[in-house]
Design a protein around this motif. Structure first.
Motif, PDB file in Angstrom:
ATOM      1  N   SER A 194       0.899  -1.136   0.324  1.00  0.00           N
ATOM      2  CA  SER A 194       0.100   0.555   0.133  1.00  0.00           C
ATOM      3  C   SER A 194       0.641   0.968   0.215  1.00  0.00           C
ATOM      4  N   GLN A 196       4.039   1.179  -1.244  1.00  0.00           N
ATOM      5  CA  GLN A 196       4.488   1.016  -2.422  1.00  0.00           C
ATOM      6  C   GLN A 196       3.477   2.310  -3.292  1.00  0.00           C
ATOM      7  N   ARG A 197       2.587   1.716  -3.210  1.00  0.00           N
ATOM      8  CA  ARG A 197       1.323   1.982  -4.445  1.00  0.00           C
ATOM      9  C   ARG A 197       1.125   3.453  -4.255  1.00  0.00           C
TER      10      ARG A 197
END
Length: 199
Positions: A194, A196-197
């Motif tokens: 999450s 990294q998104r």
């Protein structure tokens, strides 16, 4: 078997030219198993949908799995692993940082390698032995055995990049191998993805 609560260690290894490795951290539960018989380890972990793939001793050949995560429950002895470095990788990244991470484990420990992490034992003591368990995916033949592929870290840079895409597609298990639903592993790995998104 009653399990004591163990806070997990987390260790990251970066991709290399010949090892996909993972954005997800290696998870280590130190001394989590009170009874380290094979039967007890299986009765603790398999109900959480991580299924036995084999029972092995020291394995010194570097390899990784591109289609599954892998959990080790240590029956006896101790071992030193080199993680994240293929046999044909250089010793350092371009920035001079050492490639690979050395992990020491012993009887009673449980650790989980995300898909793509190259791993091998460097040396072991005490007649080292462990059980390997994999998120509950049966083979296409339906014989109930977990499925894992084998790669030796000797693929080209281009093929390693292709395998890295396959690694990225391996889903996060619903259950922690030790603590089941609500256990640390799915939460930790989910939070990493999450974050990294959002970057």
């Amino acid at each position: 078997m009653a399990l004591k609560h163990v806070e997990p260690e987390m260790h990251y290894v970066h991709p290399t030219p010949h090892s996909p490795n993972s954005r997800l951290p290696i998870i280590v539960y130190r001394g989590a198993l009170q009874d380290t018989s094979a039967e007890s380890i299986l009765s603790t972990i398999e109900p959480n949908a991580w299924l036995k793939g084999g029972q092995w001793k020291t394995y010194k050949i570097p390899h990784f799995h591109s289609n599954t995560h892998e959990c080790y429950g240590i029956i006896k002895g101790s071992s030193t692993y080199l993680l994240g470095k293929s046999p044909i990788d250089p010793d350092t990244y371009e920035n001079g940082e050492t490639i690979g991470f050395v992990l020491h484990v012993k009887v009673g420990d449980v650790f989980v390698l995300p898909a793509g992490i190259t791993h091998r034992s460097l040396d072991s003591e005490g007649d080292y032995e462990f059980i390997g368990l994999y998120p509950g995916t049966a083979t296409p033949e339906g014989n109930g055995e977990p499925r894992f592929d084998m790669h030796w870290g000797k693929e080209s840079v281009e093929e390693t990049k292709r395998l890295a895409q396959q690694v990225e597609a391996v889903p996060i298990p619903d259950k922690d191998p030790l603590y089941g639903l609500g256990g640390p592993l799915p939460r930790i790995w989910g939070e990493v993805l999450s974050r990294q998104r959002l970057l």
